[in-house]
Design a protein around this motif. Structure first.
Motif, short mmCIF file in Angstrom:
data_model
loop_
_atom_site.label_atom_id
_atom_site.label_comp_id
_atom_site.label_asym_id
_atom_site.label_seq_id
_atom_site.Cartn_x
_atom_site.Cartn_y
_atom_site.Cartn_z
N LYS A 1 0.85 -1.29 -0.04
CA LYS A 1 -0.20 -0.01 0.03
C LYS A 1 0.93 1.12 0.13
O LYS A 1 1.66 1.32 0.97
CB LYS A 1 -0.89 -0.10 1.17
N LYS A 2 0.59 2.00 -0.99
CA LYS A 2 1.27 3.31 -0.89
C LYS A 2 0.91 4.42 0.09
O LYS A 2 -0.25 4.53 0.52
CB LYS A 2 1.22 3.98 -2.38
N GLY A 3 1.82 4.93 0.64
CA GLY A 3 1.45 5.77 1.91
C GLY A 3 2.22 5.34 3.24
O GLY A 3 2.87 4.73 3.24
N PHE A 4 1.58 6.36 4.23
CA PHE A 4 2.32 5.99 5.59
C PHE A 4 1.37 4.94 6.15
O PHE A 4 0.46 5.03 6.52
CB PHE A 4 2.13 7.35 6.38
N GLY A 5 2.21 3.66 6.23
CA GLY A 5 1.66 2.71 7.14
C GLY A 5 2.27 2.22 8.39
O GLY A 5 3.52 2.74 8.53
N PHE A 6 1.27 1.76 9.26
CA PHE A 6 1.93 1.46 10.62
C PHE A 6 1.19 0.35 11.17
O PHE A 6 0.26 0.09 11.13
CB PHE A 6 1.28 2.96 11.37
N ILE A 7 2.32 -0.44 11.63
CA ILE A 7 1.90 -1.49 12.39
C ILE A 7 2.51 -1.63 13.67
O ILE A 7 3.81 -1.64 13.98
CB ILE A 7 1.97 -2.99 11.47
N GLU A 8 1.59 -1.91 14.85
CA GLU A 8 2.19 -2.00 16.07
C GLU A 8 2.30 -3.52 16.62
O GLU A 8 1.25 -4.19 16.12
CB GLU A 8 1.26 -1.26 17.18
N VAL A 9 3.45 -3.85 17.04
CA VAL A 9 3.43 -5.42 17.30
C VAL A 9 3.62 -5.24 18.98
O VAL A 9 4.72 -5.03 19.53
CB VAL A 9 4.53 -6.04 16.75
N VAL A 10 2.72 -5.82 19.53
CA VAL A 10 2.72 -5.82 21.10
C VAL A 10 3.86 -7.01 21.57
O VAL A 10 3.72 -8.01 20.95
CB VAL A 10 1.40 -6.06 21.70
N SER A 11 4.79 -6.96 22.06
CA SER A 11 6.04 -7.67 22.23
C SER A 11 6.27 -7.83 23.65
O SER A 11 6.55 -6.83 24.30
CB SER A 11 6.78 -7.28 21.23
N PRO A 12 6.74 -8.99 24.05
CA PRO A 12 7.51 -9.16 25.30
C PRO A 12 8.41 -8.76 25.63
O PRO A 12 9.40 -8.74 24.92
CB PRO A 12 7.26 -10.63 25.51
N CYS A 13 8.89 -8.25 26.79
CA CYS A 13 10.27 -7.69 27.15
C CYS A 13 10.30 -8.53 28.54
O CYS A 13 10.04 -7.69 29.42
CB CYS A 13 10.60 -6.17 27.34
N PRO A 14 10.42 -9.65 28.63
CA PRO A 14 10.58 -10.33 29.85
C PRO A 14 11.47 -9.97 30.74
O PRO A 14 11.28 -9.99 31.95
CB PRO A 14 11.00 -11.90 29.34
N THR A 15 12.80 -9.48 30.31
CA THR A 15 13.85 -9.18 31.11
C THR A 15 13.33 -8.03 32.00
O THR A 15 13.54 -8.09 33.17
CB THR A 15 14.88 -9.05 30.23
N LEU A 16 12.65 -7.01 31.66
CA LEU A 16 12.60 -5.74 32.28
C LEU A 16 10.91 -5.39 32.65
O LEU A 16 10.76 -4.82 33.67
CB LEU A 16 13.07 -4.58 31.52
N TYR A 17 9.94 -5.90 31.60
CA TYR A 17 8.75 -5.59 31.77
C TYR A 17 8.03 -6.57 32.68
O TYR A 17 7.66 -6.46 33.89
CB TYR A 17 7.93 -5.16 30.61
N GLN A 18 8.04 -7.68 32.05
CA GLN A 18 7.22 -8.47 32.60
C GLN A 18 7.70 -9.23 34.03
O GLN A 18 7.15 -9.39 35.07
CB GLN A 18 7.22 -10.06 31.76
N ARG A 19 9.11 -9.20 33.94
CA ARG A 19 9.44 -9.89 35.36
C ARG A 19 9.39 -8.88 36.49
O ARG A 19 8.93 -9.27 37.66
CB ARG A 19 10.94 -10.06 35.12
N ARG A 20 9.52 -7.44 36.15
CA ARG A 20 9.45 -6.62 37.22
C ARG A 20 7.99 -6.40 37.84
O ARG A 20 7.70 -6.22 38.79
CB ARG A 20 9.78 -5.14 36.60
N ASN A 21 6.85 -6.95 36.88
CA ASN A 21 5.47 -6.55 37.20
C ASN A 21 5.09 -8.28 37.69
O ASN A 21 4.04 -8.31 37.48
CB ASN A 21 4.80 -6.01 35.96
N LYS A 22 5.89 -9.31 37.63
CA LYS A 22 5.42 -10.64 38.27
C LYS A 22 4.39 -11.13 37.10
O LYS A 22 3.31 -11.65 37.53
CB LYS A 22 4.87 -10.39 39.52
N MET A 23 4.47 -10.75 35.89
CA MET A 23 3.98 -11.26 34.69
C MET A 23 4.39 -12.60 34.30
O MET A 23 4.10 -12.88 33.10
CB MET A 23 3.53 -10.10 33.92
N GLY A 24 5.50 -13.39 34.90
CA GLY A 24 5.87 -14.55 34.46
C GLY A 24 6.95 -14.10 33.50
O GLY A 24 7.52 -13.15 32.96
#
Ligand code: SF4
Ligand code: SF4
Ligand code: SF4
Lengths: 295, 386, 85
Positions: free
Chosen positions: A202-225
């Motif tokens: 597709k021509k033009g400004f395209g954007f895809i957000e990919v929600v992605s784990p950061c186990p090291t810093l985000y999940q671990r600190r928040n006890k999310m496994g």
């Protein structure tokens, strides 16, 4: 025997990702279970399936864990300054219009320090393809609060939990003018690869957000496994809603993750519009820039 | 190589320095500019926006100077020659990408039409107070090239020079104008295209397997270039990198790489540097200046000579690399040097450093906003000559 | 008769378990063996069930595993895909 283990072999020739990698730079720096590598798999499959001329493709990253993607893929690749991948990509695209320009970077890079550039590139409908790996934090620097970190999450700079409201990325990007907006998680590998392929076409400004784990810093600190727990969590809480109003897809710490293609609309991209406009204003006097001219 | 006639407005014109700089950029082959409006530099991109669609060039007005200063670097890797223009506060914002351009060896030109600072300062009035910032403003060790025109004609000529040097050394080059030179209107003669020497980009002809984007070539110690779409699959990073361009963050690679970034300019400084000297031979006092101040100093020098003083002039056309060799040779031969500049003491530090105590060095500073009163320079000359 | 097989570069594996969890036919398990970095790479425990769908390859963040089809036509297509590079 249908399992080939190749302990010494550095590559496996059949793997489509292999020919896209700077194998002399492997192993990469990403942590065990980090989702960034998974998105790279999807990226390479999308490139193969879309039959892109890889000599006519450039990848531009900013700074951060995702910013390192540019250094690992065997393409013309630019690892720029923090937040500035998009304006670099803008210059590159305008100078070399036949090149497909992909910006591959993280949420902090694209939406905090680089937020101004992102909205303006979307406003212009610059023909660049943005893949934003959203791990909800500043990972490279140790897991500080990002403008994407949901409410009540512990970060290195929010030891009592975040209260700084987060951006809803698809909503923001749609409002700024993007013609293609989708969100997936690293669990949705097939959908993500297909979506990337669609965006490249597709021509033009395209954007895809990919929600992605950061186990090291985000999940671990928040006890999310660990990373695998996070992937299972994505599987459990994700709901595919194509065309969902982006105002309703904001992320929370543990609530539903709305995924799908939210926006797919038509608007002339910057270069096309510029040519038409200047042709109209200048008539015969208009000499369009025709790509690289550098004696 | 000669200039592309498409962009060259051959003939005698009456134009200001900003417009002349724009014409210089076009004659040098610039086909991309990104800018953000800021007084007193905006006329350069205003003119470029007018000229661009008629010469096959692209202009884009970016959202800020951070964006403008990296959009040009993207354009360079896309295969064109590119520049941006700014002043004061905008120049401060561009510092990050000066470092990035140095580190990635991206040839490009920045035009800084200097105004009074710090901060918003004097938007419409002159200064020469970014002379140290251009050299030291981005973090880390590096060398750049900076040129100082003192007339609209030189804005044209030196902007071409700036592009040529940037291609030769793969380094950002700065045209350090000031508000007066930018806005003064004078005769500017633009030669025919075949009389304008233009340094082409040194694209590699090596094959894909042997080409290294950061392997130095020749006495310029400067690697060859490529552009996107050629299949070289280059990697360009602001991280410390090896000859392939791969990040390699070790003291050994840092030493090798950063040293070369510095020595490619320092070792070639005598070739790069241009100064204009007048009656320096046998002079007791040499007045050192650059840009608009050189024209004011000339008046003071004439007054001093009328009093019978033996005064020479030395004008820095190249401010960076600083022409050390010239000052080291000159210092023992004179009583002193008078350094006049529209700041409170910047290039004079370099002059003092190179004079090594072998002659007196007097600074005639000025906080900017207008040019010097020639009397102030004359007083300094008399003082040093005594 | 297995329709597919997996190839594993054990030294690249960081034992995240994605491939094991998301293999549709549960072909894989993390082995007891260690690689040189101390991770337990996966191995095929029920290789006959492998369809060669390469979902494991798409998930693997470390480019350590790859599934492929054993029939000839698919193989040829695959080589073509990698030659297209
Ligand atoms: S810190 Fe987080 S985002 Fe960065 S590599 Fe590790 S897991 Fe991935
Ligand atoms: S997905 Fe890759 S890194 Fe994770 S366990 Fe499987 S082979 Fe190892
Ligand atoms: S190729 Fe498919 S079936 Fe075979 S191990 Fe991988 S995911 Fe399982």
């Amino acid at each position: 025997m249908s399992t080939t283990t190749t302990p010494d072999c550095k590559v496996h020739p059949g793997n489509p990702v292999e020919s896209f990698l700077r194998t002399d730079r492997m192993p990469h720096i990403w942590c065990p279970g980090c989702g960034i590598g998974t998105t790279v798999n999807c990226f390479t499959r999308a490139l193969i399936d879309s039959k892109q001329d890889l000599n006519k493709l450039a990848i531009v990253s900013g700074i951060g864990c995702t910013g390192r993607v540019a250094g690992y893929v065997n393409l013309d690749s630019f690892h720029t300054t923090h937040g500035r991948a998009i304006p670099f990509a803008t210059g590159l695209k305008l100078a070399s219009p036949e090149t497909t320009v992909v910006v591959y970077s993280g949420d902090g890079d694209l939406f905090a320090i680089g937020g101004n550039h992102l909205i303006h590139a979307a406003r212009r409908n610059m023909d660049i393809k943005v893949i934003c790996v959203n791990n909800l934090t500043y990972a490279m620097t140790g897991g500080q609060t990002a403008p994407t970190t949901p409410e009540d999450v512990i970060t290195a700079t929010a030891p009592y939990g975040t209260y700084d409201p987060a951006f809803n990325l698809p909503y923001l990007v749609e409002a700024a003018g993007a013609v293609y907006v989708a969100r997936w998680t690293t669990f949705h590998v097939k959908q993500l690869a297909r979506s990337m392929q669609e965006m490249f076409a597709k021509k033009g400004f395209g954007f895809i957000e990919v929600v992605s784990p950061c186990p090291t810093l985000y999940q671990r600190r928040n006890k999310m496994g660990d990373a695998l727990d996070t992937m299972k969590f994505y599987k459990e809480v994700s709901k595919t809603k194509h065309g969902a109003p982006t105002s309703e897809v904001g992320l929370t710490k543990s609530g539903e993750i709305v995924v799908g293609k939210f926006v797919d609309r038509e608007r002339p991209d910057f270069t096309t519009h510029m040519h038409e406009h200047l042709q109209h204003s200048l008539g015969d006097k208009y000499i369009p820039a025709e790509g690289p001219v550098c004696g | 190589m000669h200039a592309d006639p498409v962009g060259v407005l051959t003939g005698a014109h009456f134009m200001d320095g900003d417009h002349a700089a724009c014409e210089g950029a076009i004659a040098a082959g610039a086909r991309f500019a990104a800018g953000y409006p800021i007084t007193p530099s905006t006329e350069v991109v205003e003119r470029f926006s007018n000229r661009a669609p008629r010469i096959g060039a692209t202009f884009i007005q970016m959202e800020d100077e951070l964006a403008a200063s990296i959009a040009i670097l993207g354009a360079v890797w896309g295969g064109v020659k590119a520049f941006t223009v700014t002043s004061g506060p905008g120049f401060s914002l561009m510092m990050e990408h000066i470092g990035y351009a140095v580190m990635t060896e991206t040839p490009c030109v920045f035009i800084d039409v200097q105004r009074g600072g710090p901060s918003t300062g004097l938007p419409t009035l002159p200064a020469q107070a970014d002379m140290m910032q251009v050299k030291w403003g981005s973090h880390g060790d590096y060398e750049i090239i900076a040129l100082c025109p003192n007339s609209p004609q030189e804005c044209f000529d030196l902007t071409i020079q700036a592009f040529n040097l940037s291609e030769k050394y793969r380094v950002p080059v700065f045209v350090m104008m000031d508000e007066v030179v930018g806005h003064m209107t004078e005769k500017v003669v633009i030669p025919s295209a075949d009389k304008i020497e233009v340094e082409p980009r040194h694209f590699t002809t090596k094959d894909k397997s042997s080409f290294q984007l950061y392997a130095p070539v020749g006495e310029e110690q400067t690697p060859e270039m490529t552009k996107v779409g050629e299949g070289y699959n280059v990697h360009v990073t602001g991280l410390t990198h090896d000859e392939r361009g791969y990040p390699n963050m070790t003291p050994a690679v840092q030493e090798r790489m950063v040293k070369r970034l510095v020595t490619k300019i320092r070792d070639n400084a005598e070739k790069i540097c241009i100064v204009e000297q007048n009656q320096v031979e046998g002079a007791d006092v040499v007045v050192v200046s650059y840009g608009i101040t050189s024209r004011v100093a000339q008046r003071a020098v004439e007054m001093a000579r009328a009093e019978g003083l033996k005064v020479g002039t030395l004008r820095l056309i190249t401010a960076w690399p600083f022409p050390e060799h010239i000052f080291r040779a000159l210092a023992p031969k004179v009583k002193g040097m008078v350094v006049a500049e529209l700041n409170l003491g910047q290039m004079v530090r370099e002059v003092s450093r190179c004079a090594e105590g072998k002659c007196r060095v007097a600074a005639v500073g000025h906080a900017g906003g207008t040019v010097h009163n020639p009397q102030d320079i004359l007083k300094a000359i008399q003082e040093v000559a005594r | 008769m297995a329709r597919g097989a997996v190839s594993i570069v054990v030294e690249r594996c960081k034992a995240c378990g994605f491939c094991v969890e998301f293999c549709p036919t549960k072909v894989l398990a993390l082995s007891d063996a260690f690689n040189s970095k101390g991770y337990h790479p996966p191995h095929a425990v029920t290789p006959d069930k492998c369809s060669g769908c390469d979902l494991c390859g798409m998930y693997c963040p470390d480019f350590a595993i790859h599934g492929y089809r054993l029939d000839k036509a698919a193989k040829a297509a695959e080589t073509e895909a990698s030659d297209a590079r």
